[in-house]
Design a protein around this motif. Sequence first.
Motif, PDB file in Angstrom:
ATOM      1  N   ALA A  16       2.884   7.200  -1.341  1.00 57.39           N
ATOM      2  CA  ALA A  16       3.542   5.918  -1.611  1.00 57.39           C
ATOM      3  C   ALA A  16       2.597   4.748  -1.337  1.00 57.39           C
ATOM      4  O   ALA A  16       2.623   3.732  -2.055  1.00 57.39           O
ATOM      5  N   SER A  17       1.764   4.864  -0.310  1.00 58.88           N
ATOM      6  CA  SER A  17       0.815   3.776  -0.023  1.00 58.88           C
ATOM      7  C   SER A  17      -0.173   3.595  -1.172  1.00 58.88           C
ATOM      8  O   SER A  17      -0.552   2.469  -1.512  1.00 58.88           O
ATOM      9  N   GLN A  18      -0.567   4.705  -1.798  1.00 59.20           N
ATOM     10  CA  GLN A  18      -1.473   4.614  -2.937  1.00 59.20           C
ATOM     11  C   GLN A  18      -0.773   3.983  -4.151  1.00 59.20           C
ATOM     12  O   GLN A  18      -1.353   3.178  -4.882  1.00 59.20           O
TER      13      GLN A  18
ATOM     14  N   VAL B 173      -7.015   2.606   2.352  1.00 60.30           N
ATOM     15  CA  VAL B 173      -5.565   2.636   2.578  1.00 60.30           C
ATOM     16  C   VAL B 173      -5.106   4.037   2.967  1.00 60.30           C
ATOM     17  O   VAL B 173      -4.252   4.211   3.849  1.00 60.30           O
ATOM     18  N   LEU B 174      -5.673   5.061   2.339  1.00 57.90           N
ATOM     19  CA  LEU B 174      -5.317   6.429   2.693  1.00 57.90           C
ATOM     20  C   LEU B 174      -5.738   6.758   4.118  1.00 57.90           C
ATOM     21  O   LEU B 174      -4.983   7.394   4.872  1.00 57.90           O
ATOM     22  N   ALA B 175      -6.932   6.318   4.514  1.00 54.28           N
ATOM     23  CA  ALA B 175      -7.384   6.542   5.883  1.00 54.28           C
ATOM     24  C   ALA B 175      -6.471   5.839   6.889  1.00 54.28           C
ATOM     25  O   ALA B 175      -6.143   6.394   7.950  1.00 54.28           O
ATOM     26  N   LEU B 176      -6.042   4.621   6.556  1.00 58.66           N
ATOM     27  CA  LEU B 176      -5.120   3.894   7.442  1.00 58.66           C
ATOM     28  C   LEU B 176      -3.794   4.643   7.568  1.00 58.66           C
ATOM     29  O   LEU B 176      -3.226   4.741   8.668  1.00 58.66           O
ATOM     30  N   ALA B 177      -3.303   5.174   6.443  1.00 54.15           N
ATOM     31  CA  ALA B 177      -2.058   5.948   6.491  1.00 54.15           C
ATOM     32  C   ALA B 177      -2.212   7.181   7.362  1.00 54.15           C
ATOM     33  O   ALA B 177      -1.280   7.567   8.081  1.00 54.15           O
ATOM     34  N   ARG B 178      -3.384   7.805   7.318  1.00 55.95           N
ATOM     35  CA  ARG B 178      -3.635   8.982   8.161  1.00 55.95           C
ATOM     36  C   ARG B 178      -3.666   8.589   9.640  1.00 55.95           C
ATOM     37  O   ARG B 178      -3.119   9.294  10.483  1.00 55.95           O
ATOM     38  N   VAL B 179      -4.299   7.473   9.948  1.00 55.43           N
ATOM     39  CA  VAL B 179      -4.358   7.019  11.341  1.00 55.43           C
ATOM     40  C   VAL B 179      -2.955   6.707  11.859  1.00 55.43           C
ATOM     41  O   VAL B 179      -2.626   6.985  13.032  1.00 55.43           O
ATOM     42  N   LEU B 180      -2.119   6.145  11.000  1.00 52.11           N
ATOM     43  CA  LEU B 180      -0.751   5.817  11.398  1.00 52.11           C
ATOM     44  C   LEU B 180       0.154   7.041  11.459  1.00 52.11           C
ATOM     45  O   LEU B 180       1.304   6.937  11.896  1.00 52.11           O
ATOM     46  N   GLY B 181      -0.349   8.182  11.031  1.00 54.69           N
ATOM     47  CA  GLY B 181       0.424   9.421  11.100  1.00 54.69           C
ATOM     48  C   GLY B 181       1.525   9.532  10.055  1.00 54.69           C
ATOM     49  O   GLY B 181       2.517  10.243  10.292  1.00 54.69           O
TER      50      GLY B 181
ATOM     51  N   MET C 200     -14.842  -8.591 -14.703  1.00 52.74           N
ATOM     52  CA  MET C 200     -15.105  -7.155 -14.754  1.00 52.74           C
ATOM     53  C   MET C 200     -14.149  -6.399 -13.841  1.00 52.74           C
ATOM     54  O   MET C 200     -13.537  -5.399 -14.240  1.00 52.74           O
ATOM     55  N   LEU C 201     -13.995  -6.881 -12.603  1.00 52.08           N
ATOM     56  CA  LEU C 201     -13.090  -6.216 -11.668  1.00 52.08           C
ATOM     57  C   LEU C 201     -11.652  -6.307 -12.158  1.00 52.08           C
ATOM     58  O   LEU C 201     -10.861  -5.370 -11.973  1.00 52.08           O
ATOM     59  N   ALA C 202     -11.298  -7.411 -12.803  1.00 50.57           N
ATOM     60  CA  ALA C 202      -9.952  -7.551 -13.358  1.00 50.57           C
ATOM     61  C   ALA C 202      -9.701  -6.500 -14.433  1.00 50.57           C
ATOM     62  O   ALA C 202      -8.618  -5.915 -14.504  1.00 50.57           O
ATOM     63  N   ARG C 203     -10.684  -6.271 -15.276  1.00 51.59           N
ATOM     64  CA  ARG C 203     -10.528  -5.273 -16.342  1.00 51.59           C
ATOM     65  C   ARG C 203     -10.340  -3.871 -15.757  1.00 51.59           C
ATOM     66  O   ARG C 203      -9.488  -3.103 -16.198  1.00 51.59           O
ATOM     67  N   VAL C 204     -11.120  -3.553 -14.750  1.00 52.56           N
ATOM     68  CA  VAL C 204     -11.017  -2.240 -14.110  1.00 52.56           C
ATOM     69  C   VAL C 204      -9.668  -2.101 -13.394  1.00 52.56           C
ATOM     70  O   VAL C 204      -9.009  -1.061 -13.494  1.00 52.56           O
ATOM     71  N   ALA C 205      -9.270  -3.155 -12.664  1.00 58.37           N
ATOM     72  CA  ALA C 205      -8.007  -3.107 -11.920  1.00 58.37           C
ATOM     73  C   ALA C 205      -6.802  -3.033 -12.848  1.00 58.37           C
ATOM     74  O   ALA C 205      -5.746  -2.530 -12.456  1.00 58.37           O
ATOM     75  N   ARG C 206      -6.958  -3.492 -14.071  1.00 55.36           N
ATOM     76  CA  ARG C 206      -5.854  -3.414 -15.034  1.00 55.36           C
ATOM     77  C   ARG C 206      -5.599  -1.976 -15.473  1.00 55.36           C
ATOM     78  O   ARG C 206      -4.448  -1.549 -15.591  1.00 55.36           O
ATOM     79  N   TRP C 207      -6.664  -1.219 -15.700  1.00 53.03           N
ATOM     80  CA  TRP C 207      -6.498   0.133 -16.232  1.00 53.03           C
ATOM     81  C   TRP C 207      -6.401   1.205 -15.160  1.00 53.03           C
ATOM     82  O   TRP C 207      -5.867   2.288 -15.399  1.00 53.03           O
ATOM     83  N   TRP C 208      -6.912   0.953 -13.982  1.00 50.53           N
ATOM     84  CA  TRP C 208      -6.887   1.960 -12.921  1.00 50.53           C
ATOM     85  C   TRP C 208      -5.470   2.428 -12.581  1.00 50.53           C
ATOM     86  O   TRP C 208      -5.254   3.632 -12.402  1.00 50.53           O
ATOM     87  N   PRO C 209      -4.473   1.554 -12.467  1.00 50.96           N
ATOM     88  CA  PRO C 209      -3.112   2.026 -12.169  1.00 50.96           C
ATOM     89  C   PRO C 209      -2.559   3.000 -13.208  1.00 50.96           C
ATOM     90  O   PRO C 209      -1.718   3.849 -12.879  1.00 50.96           O
ATOM     91  N   LEU C 210      -3.014   2.901 -14.461  1.00 53.17           N
ATOM     92  CA  LEU C 210      -2.525   3.822 -15.484  1.00 53.17           C
ATOM     93  C   LEU C 210      -2.965   5.252 -15.212  1.00 53.17           C
ATOM     94  O   LEU C 210      -2.337   6.208 -15.682  1.00 53.17           O
ATOM     95  N   LEU C 211      -4.032   5.424 -14.452  1.00 53.47           N
ATOM     96  CA  LEU C 211      -4.460   6.757 -14.033  1.00 53.47           C
ATOM     97  C   LEU C 211      -3.774   7.164 -12.735  1.00 53.47           C
ATOM     98  O   LEU C 211      -3.286   8.292 -12.606  1.00 53.47           O
ATOM     99  N   LEU C 212      -3.709   6.238 -11.786  1.00 57.97           N
ATOM    100  CA  LEU C 212      -3.245   6.596 -10.451  1.00 57.97           C
ATOM    101  C   LEU C 212      -1.731   6.773 -10.369  1.00 57.97           C
ATOM    102  O   LEU C 212      -1.245   7.692  -9.692  1.00 57.97           O
ATOM    103  N   LEU C 213      -0.973   5.912 -11.028  1.00 52.33           N
ATOM    104  CA  LEU C 213       0.486   5.982 -10.892  1.00 52.33           C
ATOM    105  C   LEU C 213       1.067   7.307 -11.411  1.00 52.33           C
ATOM    106  O   LEU C 213       1.898   7.923 -10.719  1.00 52.33           O
ATOM    107  N   PRO C 214       0.673   7.801 -12.599  1.00 48.34           N
ATOM    108  CA  PRO C 214       1.204   9.112 -13.017  1.00 48.34           C
ATOM    109  C   PRO C 214       0.806  10.239 -12.081  1.00 48.34           C
ATOM    110  O   PRO C 214       1.603  11.147 -11.823  1.00 48.34           O
ATOM    111  N   VAL C 215      -0.419  10.178 -11.548  1.00 52.02           N
ATOM    112  CA  VAL C 215      -0.856  11.209 -10.602  1.00 52.02           C
ATOM    113  C   VAL C 215       0.010  11.167  -9.344  1.00 52.02           C
ATOM    114  O   VAL C 215       0.437  12.208  -8.820  1.00 52.02           O
TER     115      VAL C 215
END
Length: 264
Positions: free
Chosen positions: A98-100, A82-90, A123-138
């Motif tokens: 915001a895209s992240q 998603v970050l690479a796509l945002a870079r391509v779109l300028g 397993m992926l559900a468990r990871v996807a549940r907690w990952w936003p708690l790291l990314l959103l504050p950052v």
Amino acid sequence: MAGAGPAQAAQAGAVLTGIGALLAAVDLVAIYQFGGLAGQIDLDVYWLGSAILCTAVYALTAWRLPTDFFGYITLIGLHNLVLALARVLGLSWEWQIASQAALAAGQVEAAFRLARGPERWHMLARVARWWPLLLLPVAQILVLIVPGQPALGQMVVFVLAALGYGLLAWRFPRAAFAHVAAWSAIPAVALALRAASLPAGWYGAVAALLAPLYGLAGRWIGRRMKAEQPAGEPLARRYAAAADGAGFGLVALAASWSASSPPR
């Protein structure tokens, strides 16, 4: 592997597969840098193509070998894509962030739905549940230090963060999520006023008007929580308290803003 049992052999195989998956990204970087592609293909376009390939490899590996490690690298690969796509779109820095944030908020709902699906995806559900708690504050911190006039993008990041925390509070009920969601919406209001170029003297009036809405929202969420959650009564009170606390915070801000910069 002499003397190793099936469990040890499977573990060793998973480790080797993980190393190979990570080396795929390293190899693609080396190909671009030393393979004569640097002057022929735009870096962002190559980055996007590599991100698509790596994310597909990570997702396939996570499907075949459902472990937390492969779940995390799959999500990292998706955010990289998603970050690479945002870079391509300028897109500017604040909109890249915001895209992240949008992807992180969407992962909360995805985690809820994957958890109700086949066991392979739990397993992926468990990871996807907690990952936003790291990314959103950052994301919330990084967007505040973006240079220029990024108020609109900053507002969107805080709205998306509040949405993500709100989804966490709804799908995976915890009072802490409700508090963070309620308080994340307050900076979003201030940034919206700034993006609209409203004079600072009106900030207090707008905050005073929004404060009762927090209380009404808390009551509505409480009623829904009691109706839909098994242990809804005590949790509903905590959610209402979170909304009331943010509402009182808005009242305090309204008084402070009105005293320092009265409307003209």
